[in-house]
Design a protein around this motif. Sequence first.
Motif, PDB file in Angstrom:
ATOM      1  N   ASN A  83     -10.786   7.163  -1.174  1.00  0.00           N
ATOM      2  CA  ASN A  83     -11.244   6.781   0.155  1.00  0.00           C
ATOM      3  C   ASN A  83     -11.212   5.269   0.285  1.00  0.00           C
ATOM      4  O   ASN A  83     -12.212   4.608   0.130  1.00  0.00           O
ATOM      5  CB  ASN A  83     -12.652   7.317   0.423  1.00  0.00           C
ATOM      6  CG  ASN A  83     -13.054   7.132   1.871  1.00  0.00           C
ATOM      7  OD1 ASN A  83     -12.347   6.510   2.658  1.00  0.00           O
ATOM      8  ND2 ASN A  83     -14.201   7.665   2.224  1.00  0.00           N
ATOM      9  N   ASP A 133      -6.610   0.766   6.200  1.00  0.00           N
ATOM     10  CA  ASP A 133      -6.631   2.072   5.544  1.00  0.00           C
ATOM     11  C   ASP A 133      -5.397   2.311   4.671  1.00  0.00           C
ATOM     12  O   ASP A 133      -5.058   3.449   4.377  1.00  0.00           O
ATOM     13  CB  ASP A 133      -6.792   3.187   6.570  1.00  0.00           C
ATOM     14  CG  ASP A 133      -5.708   3.188   7.629  1.00  0.00           C
ATOM     15  OD1 ASP A 133      -4.763   2.402   7.521  1.00  0.00           O
ATOM     16  OD2 ASP A 133      -5.826   3.980   8.575  1.00  0.00           O
ATOM     17  N   GLY A 188     -15.279   3.381   3.094  1.00  0.00           N
ATOM     18  CA  GLY A 188     -15.567   4.812   3.188  1.00  0.00           C
ATOM     19  C   GLY A 188     -16.890   4.978   3.908  1.00  0.00           C
ATOM     20  O   GLY A 188     -17.093   4.446   4.993  1.00  0.00           O
TER      21      GLY A 188
END
Length: 187
Positions: free
Chosen positions: A109, A125, A176
Motif C-alpha cells: 500500500n 500512488d 495508506g
Amino acid sequence: MNIIVKTSSGHITVRPDTTWEKDNEDFYPPEFVDELTYSPVLFARILKPGRSVGRKFASRYYDSIGFGVLLYPENMLDGTPEGYAQAISLDHTSFLPSPMFPPKRLEKNGHFRLLRNEHDLFVFDQPSLNMIEDAIVEATKLLYIRTGDLIAVELSARTPLTTRNNAITNITGTFGQDKVLDFQIIF
C-alpha cells in the motif's frame, strides 16, 4: 547522521541532521523567510555503511521507509550555489517522520497523500523500492553512507506551499491508512 537527497532533477545533495524534524513539531520560519516551497519525498533509513554500492546489492543497505516533505525557504534561493546551500541547511525543514515502515509495506500500500488545510496538495500512488535503491547507487558514487543516515527521493520539483501572508498553514499526510505528517507552519 546526514539526510542525502536525490533531487527531482537527479542531483545528489546533503542536508545536515539539524534540518530533521521527525516528531511533526510545528514549524516557525525565521523572520527573514517570506515564502516556503515544498517537495514531497519517499525516504529510507540506511542500515549499514557503504560506498560505490552496486545495484544488485542496494536492497541490503536500508531497513525501513517512509514519506515526508522537504521545505525550502524560497527567498534564500537566489540562484547561487551558496544560496541553495544555505536554504537546505535551515533548521527543522526536513519533515521525515518516525516511526518508519518495513520496505515490504510500500509494495502492499504505497499510496501517499499530502494535504494543505485539508485540501489535496499532492497524491502519489506509483512508489517503488527501485527509487530508493537507485538513489543509494547514485549517492554512493559520490559519498560514503553511514548507518542511520536517511536517503530521500524527491517525488516532484519544488512547488509553492505558503507565504508570510498566511498566518497558519496545516500540513497533513497519509501513507495508506496511517497518518504520517501532521504539523503547522506558523508565520
